[in-house]
Design a protein around this motif. Structure first.
Motif, PDB file in Angstrom:
ATOM      1  N   ILE A 139       0.856  -1.188   0.000  1.00 39.39           N
ATOM      2  CA  ILE A 139       0.000   0.000   0.000  1.00 39.39           C
ATOM      3  C   ILE A 139       0.893   1.239   0.000  1.00 39.39           C
ATOM      4  CG2 ILE A 139      -1.708   1.339   1.302  1.00 39.39           C
ATOM      5  CD1 ILE A 139      -2.734  -1.320   2.451  1.00 39.39           C
ATOM      6  N   LEU A 140       0.617   2.185  -0.878  1.00 39.04           N
ATOM      7  CA  LEU A 140       1.438   3.389  -1.001  1.00 39.04           C
ATOM      8  C   LEU A 140       1.100   4.384   0.114  1.00 39.04           C
ATOM      9  CD1 LEU A 140       3.566   4.771  -2.832  1.00 39.04           C
ATOM     10  CD2 LEU A 140       1.659   5.827  -4.062  1.00 39.04           C
ATOM     11  N   PRO A 141       2.097   4.782   0.929  1.00 40.78           N
ATOM     12  CA  PRO A 141       1.838   5.769   1.985  1.00 40.78           C
ATOM     13  C   PRO A 141       1.884   7.197   1.445  1.00 40.78           C
ATOM     14  CG  PRO A 141       3.765   4.363   2.466  1.00 40.78           C
ATOM     15  CD  PRO A 141       3.468   4.247   1.016  1.00 40.78           C
ATOM     16  N   PHE A 142       0.943   8.003   1.878  1.00 37.37           N
ATOM     17  CA  PHE A 142       0.925   9.433   1.567  1.00 37.37           C
ATOM     18  C   PHE A 142       1.070  10.188   2.887  1.00 37.37           C
ATOM     19  CE2 PHE A 142      -0.851   7.674  -2.191  1.00 37.37           C
ATOM     20  CZ  PHE A 142      -0.751   8.614  -3.214  1.00 37.37           C
ATOM     21  N   VAL A 143       2.216  10.813   3.103  1.00 39.88           N
ATOM     22  CA  VAL A 143       2.431  11.603   4.321  1.00 39.88           C
ATOM     23  C   VAL A 143       1.950  13.018   4.038  1.00 39.88           C
ATOM     24  CG1 VAL A 143       4.133  12.449   5.975  1.00 39.88           C
ATOM     25  CG2 VAL A 143       4.402  10.168   4.962  1.00 39.88           C
ATOM     26  N   VAL A 144       0.960  13.456   4.791  1.00 36.36           N
ATOM     27  CA  VAL A 144       0.273  14.708   4.466  1.00 36.36           C
ATOM     28  C   VAL A 144       0.211  15.613   5.688  1.00 36.36           C
ATOM     29  CG1 VAL A 144      -1.858  15.737   3.594  1.00 36.36           C
ATOM     30  CG2 VAL A 144      -1.156  13.466   2.796  1.00 36.36           C
ATOM     31  N   GLY A 145       0.674  16.842   5.551  1.00 34.42           N
ATOM     32  CA  GLY A 145       0.552  17.788   6.662  1.00 34.42           C
ATOM     33  C   GLY A 145       1.639  18.833   6.631  1.00 34.42           C
ATOM     34  N   VAL A 154      11.514   9.346  -1.440  1.00 37.12           N
ATOM     35  CA  VAL A 154      10.371  10.239  -1.211  1.00 37.12           C
ATOM     36  C   VAL A 154      10.112  11.133  -2.420  1.00 37.12           C
ATOM     37  CG1 VAL A 154       9.428  12.060   0.268  1.00 37.12           C
ATOM     38  CG2 VAL A 154      10.894  10.296   1.255  1.00 37.12           C
ATOM     39  N   LEU A 155       8.851  11.260  -2.773  1.00 34.13           N
ATOM     40  CA  LEU A 155       8.406  12.275  -3.723  1.00 34.13           C
ATOM     41  C   LEU A 155       7.711  13.355  -2.913  1.00 34.13           C
ATOM     42  CD1 LEU A 155       7.633  13.450  -6.525  1.00 34.13           C
ATOM     43  CD2 LEU A 155       5.569  12.016  -6.416  1.00 34.13           C
ATOM     44  N   LYS A 156       8.207  14.573  -2.994  1.00 37.58           N
ATOM     45  CA  LYS A 156       7.632  15.666  -2.211  1.00 37.58           C
ATOM     46  C   LYS A 156       6.869  16.628  -3.120  1.00 37.58           C
ATOM     47  CE  LYS A 156      11.221  15.738   1.355  1.00 37.58           C
ATOM     48  NZ  LYS A 156      12.229  16.588   2.030  1.00 37.58           N
ATOM     49  N   ILE A 157       5.606  16.823  -2.811  1.00 37.77           N
ATOM     50  CA  ILE A 157       4.770  17.770  -3.551  1.00 37.77           C
ATOM     51  C   ILE A 157       4.293  18.841  -2.584  1.00 37.77           C
ATOM     52  CG2 ILE A 157       2.626  18.092  -4.842  1.00 37.77           C
ATOM     53  CD1 ILE A 157       2.927  15.215  -5.844  1.00 37.77           C
ATOM     54  N   GLY A 158       4.593  20.090  -2.921  1.00 37.81           N
ATOM     55  CA  GLY A 158       4.121  21.217  -2.121  1.00 37.81           C
ATOM     56  C   GLY A 158       3.030  21.951  -2.859  1.00 37.81           C
ATOM     57  N   LEU A 159       2.101  22.528  -2.105  1.00 33.63           N
ATOM     58  CA  LEU A 159       0.993  23.256  -2.723  1.00 33.63           C
ATOM     59  C   LEU A 159       1.286  24.753  -2.684  1.00 33.63           C
ATOM     60  CD1 LEU A 159      -2.078  21.276  -1.347  1.00 33.63           C
ATOM     61  CD2 LEU A 159      -0.688  20.875  -3.392  1.00 33.63           C
ATOM     62  N   ALA A 160       1.425  25.341  -3.863  1.00 32.49           N
ATOM     63  CA  ALA A 160       1.758  26.760  -3.982  1.00 32.49           C
ATOM     64  C   ALA A 160       0.486  27.571  -4.213  1.00 32.49           C
ATOM     65  CB  ALA A 160       2.733  26.971  -5.136  1.00 32.49           C
ATOM     66  N   PRO A 204      14.915  21.846  -1.362  1.00 35.91           N
ATOM     67  CA  PRO A 204      15.018  21.792  -2.823  1.00 35.91           C
ATOM     68  C   PRO A 204      14.332  20.576  -3.441  1.00 35.91           C
ATOM     69  CG  PRO A 204      17.087  21.106  -1.822  1.00 35.91           C
ATOM     70  CD  PRO A 204      16.209  21.592  -0.703  1.00 35.91           C
ATOM     71  N   GLU A 205      13.942  19.599  -2.615  1.00 43.58           N
ATOM     72  CA  GLU A 205      13.317  18.385  -3.137  1.00 43.58           C
ATOM     73  C   GLU A 205      11.833  18.582  -3.466  1.00 43.58           C
ATOM     74  OE1 GLU A 205      13.913  15.369  -0.219  1.00 43.58           O
ATOM     75  OE2 GLU A 205      16.038  15.096  -0.687  1.00 43.58           O
ATOM     76  N   ILE A 206      11.235  19.648  -2.967  1.00 40.14           N
ATOM     77  CA  ILE A 206       9.797  19.840  -3.142  1.00 40.14           C
ATOM     78  C   ILE A 206       9.473  20.314  -4.553  1.00 40.14           C
ATOM     79  CG2 ILE A 206       7.784  21.188  -2.416  1.00 40.14           C
ATOM     80  CD1 ILE A 206       8.860  21.175   0.399  1.00 40.14           C
ATOM     81  N   ILE A 207       8.487  19.683  -5.157  1.00 41.00           N
ATOM     82  CA  ILE A 207       7.943  20.107  -6.455  1.00 41.00           C
ATOM     83  C   ILE A 207       6.661  20.864  -6.169  1.00 41.00           C
ATOM     84  CG2 ILE A 207       7.024  19.336  -8.679  1.00 41.00           C
ATOM     85  CD1 ILE A 207       8.729  16.773  -8.288  1.00 41.00           C
TER      86      ILE A 207
END
Length: 287
Positions: free
Chosen positions: A75-81, A173-179, A264-267
Motif C-alpha cells: 500500500i502506497l503511503p501518503f504523508v500529508v501535513g 520520497v516524492l515531495k509535492i508542495g501546494l503553492a 530543494p526536493e519539493i515540487i
C-alpha cells in the motif's frame, strides 16, 4: 489533492500534523472530516490525549512503523501535513544524544511548576540562545529537555542538532508542495478562522477546560486554543481574540512557507493540478 490522489492509487494517508494527534481537538486543528477519513484511511490522528507528551521523535517512530506495515501490504503511503520538523524527522531520523538523567528531569519539571515555563525559557536563552529562539516560551517539554541536555553533558542541545544534520535518508520520497498566491492564502486563512468559530470552536475549548486540561499544556498553547482560552477567561475581547487568531495563523503560514521553500526536493504545484500530481506519482512508483 491528498485525498484524491491517495484514493486514485489505493493508498493511505499518514497525518504529519502536530495537532491532529490529539483527541477532543477537532475543530481547531481542522481535522479531516468523517467523510474524508472514510474516503481514504488516515493514520496518526486521535492517538493521544492533550496532556500526554509527544514530540518529533515519537512521531517519526510511530509513523515509520505505519509505513513499514503499509509497504508489507503493498500500500502506497501518503504523508500529508504541514509540520515540517515531523516530516524531516521521519525522512532523516532524529538524534537521541543519550538517555536523559531522570533526577535532573524531575527537578526541572518541579521548577517549571513552581516558577513557570517562562522562567526556565529565560534560563535557556542565557545558555543556548539558538535553541531558545526555536522553542516557544510555553513549551515546557522541549525547554526542560534542552536544559537537561546542557546540565547532563555541558553541551548545548542546538550543537547536538547541528552535528546530527539530518544526514541519513531513510526513504525514497516524492515531495509535492501546494503553492498558493499569498493574498489568496491569507484570505482563505481568514475565512477558515471564521468557519471554525461558527462551527463551535469556542465550545470545544470550553469542553477541554472542563475536562481538566490546563491552559499551560503544550496542546492548549497552540494557535486558536490559547486565543480562545484568554477570551473564555475574560482576558481578551471577542474582537481582539478573532483578530489575533487570524494574525497568528497567517504568521504561522508564513513560517511554514519559509521552512518548505528551503527544501530543494519539493515540487510545487497549484492545488488544482491533480493531473500533474498524478503523473508525478506514477513516474515515482515506476522509478
Amino acid at each position: 489533492m491528498a485525498i484524491k490522489t491517495a484514493k486514485l492509487f489505493s493508498g493511505e494517508i499518514i497525518s504529519a500534523d502536530s495537532m491532529q494527534i490529539y483527541r477532543y481537538m477537532n475543530i481547531g486543528t481542522a481535522k479531516p472530516t468523517l467523510a474524508e477519513q472514510t474516503a481514504v484511511f488516515h493514520h496518526m490522528i486521535d492517538i493521544i490525549d492533550p496532556d500526554e507528551q509527544f514530540d518529533a521523535a515519537d512521531f517519526a517512530a510511530k509513523a515509520r512503523n505505519v509505513i513499514a506495515e503499509l509497504c508489507e501490504k503493498d500500500i502506497l503511503p501518503f504523508v500529508v501535513g504541514g509540520t515540517g520538523f515531523y516530516i524531516k524527522a521521519l525522512q532523516h531520523g532524529l538524534f537521541r544524544a543519550r538517555p536523559a538523567d531522570q533526577k535532573i528531569l524531575i527537578r526541572l519539571k518541579e521548577e517549571a511548576i513552581k516558577f513557570g515555563s517562562s522562567a526556565l525559557h529565560s534560563r535557556l536563552e542565557e545558555i543556548d540562545s539558538d535553541a531558545a529562539h526555536k522553542i516557544h516560551c510555553n513549551d515546557t517539554f522541549r525547554i526542560v529537555r534542552a536544559l537537561e541536555t546542557f546540565e547532563s553533558t555541558g553541551k548545548k542541545i542546538s550543537e547536538y542538532q547541528k552535528e546530527h544534520n539530518f544526514g541519513d535518508n531513510l526513504f525514497d520520497v516524492l515531495k509535492i508542495g501546494l503553492a498558493v498566491d499569498r493574498n489568496r492564502l491569507y484570505e482563505r486563512i481568514n475565512k477558515r478562522v471564521d468557519l471554525m468559530l461558527e462551527s463551535g470552536f469556542a465550545d470545544e475549548v470550553k469542553n477541554l477546560l472542563e475536562k481538566g486540561y490546563n491552559k499551560n499544556l503544550k496542546a492548549m498553547q497552540s494557535i486558536g486554543y490559547r486565543h480562545l482560552v484568554e477570551f473564555i477567561k475574560g482576558q481578551s475581547s471577542w474582537e481582539k481574540t478573532v483578530r489575533l487568531f487570524k494574525r497568528d495563523t497567517r504568521r504561522y503560514a508564513k513560517r511554514q512557507l519559509t521552512w518548505f521553500n528551503a527544501d530543494p526536493e519539493i515540487i510545487w504545484l497549484d492545488p488544482a493540478e491533480i493531473d500533474q500530481a498524478t503523473k508525478l506519482i506514477k513516474k515515482f512508483i515506476v522509478v
